[in-house]
Scaffold this active site. Sequence first.
Site, PDB file in Angstrom:
ATOM      1  N   SER A 162       0.083  -0.481   0.901  1.00 61.84           N
ATOM      2  CA  SER A 162       1.209  -0.377  -0.013  1.00 61.84           C
ATOM      3  C   SER A 162       1.851   1.021   0.033  1.00 61.84           C
ATOM      4  CB  SER A 162       0.742  -0.737  -1.427  1.00 61.84           C
ATOM      5  OG  SER A 162       1.804  -0.821  -2.324  1.00 61.84           O
ATOM      6  N   ASP A 173       7.391   8.354  11.198  1.00 62.39           N
ATOM      7  CA  ASP A 173       8.731   8.144  11.757  1.00 62.39           C
ATOM      8  C   ASP A 173       9.532   9.438  11.800  1.00 62.39           C
ATOM      9  OD1 ASP A 173       8.231   5.502  12.148  1.00 62.39           O
ATOM     10  OD2 ASP A 173       9.612   4.745  10.621  1.00 62.39           O
ATOM     11  N   LYS A 187       0.431  -4.185   3.627  1.00 59.79           N
ATOM     12  CA  LYS A 187       0.906  -4.747   2.352  1.00 59.79           C
ATOM     13  C   LYS A 187       2.225  -4.076   2.005  1.00 59.79           C
ATOM     14  CE  LYS A 187      -0.440  -5.517  -2.473  1.00 59.79           C
ATOM     15  NZ  LYS A 187       0.740  -4.905  -3.104  1.00 59.79           N
TER      16      LYS A 187
END
Length: 277
Positions: A162, A173, A187
């Site tokens: 999560s 990224d 998740k």
Amino acid sequence: IEIDGELVEDATLTEAIKKLKGEPGTIVKIKVFRPETEETRSFEIERAIIEVPSVKGAQVIEDGLSYVRLTQFDEGTSAALEAALAELSERGMTSLVMDLRNNTGGLLTSAVDVAALFLEPGELVVSTEGRRASQKREYHTPKGKKYLDLPMVILVNKGSASAAEIVSGCLQDSKRAILIGEKTFGKGSVQNVIKLSDGSALRLTTAMYYTPSHRVIHENGIEPDITVKMTSEQLRALVERQMEVNGGGAVDPTNDPPLARALETLKSYEVFRSAAD
């Protein structure tokens, strides 16, 4: 096996929790059975409001290489992490290992605020997309104190989920951190609860979370840059060490391959940066 004299063998988790909870200061009596020793023991526990710190184990391991662990993402996580980083900076922090292993997540806003500590204002942290255009949202970093040039490694494993995946995926990224460990849980869904007329409810997944490079988190997880696995014995030892760290003990990379690799990676970076200078 018993809560206040009632057997809980057939109780659901929700039912058991309801029996355990109560007003602070009251007593709950429980009976437990330990299969390994075949021992049954009874305990009386006083109920209380339990504060669970989300930032733990902040310390300088060696030569400025620092460590901090986030156990969850709640309302106070960003402020607690910022305070820990400020203290580590005063103690000579030159690089950071942020441990998100077994961090099951928490608040989206907390994840955005934690990522913001390491990114320029206005950078994309995560986005949501569903079938409707109204479900497309982007979450960007707010203003705040930054650690923009701090070399970082984030430790992740299959227990990272999560909000932990949002932070690790974003900083990966953005080329702000190297991820070491194992693929995360996966998740990353937005769910809405629709109340029905009979008092029940229907929970629907309506959108998915995406990293800044548009990787879908749900059921895919975040792949680390460097995969380092742990044996079951090492995992058990890690949990024991984390309990010691909570009490102020030092982390030990000796039997923690991901942490050892993280320190090795940061040392290599320091050598490279020194040579470049």
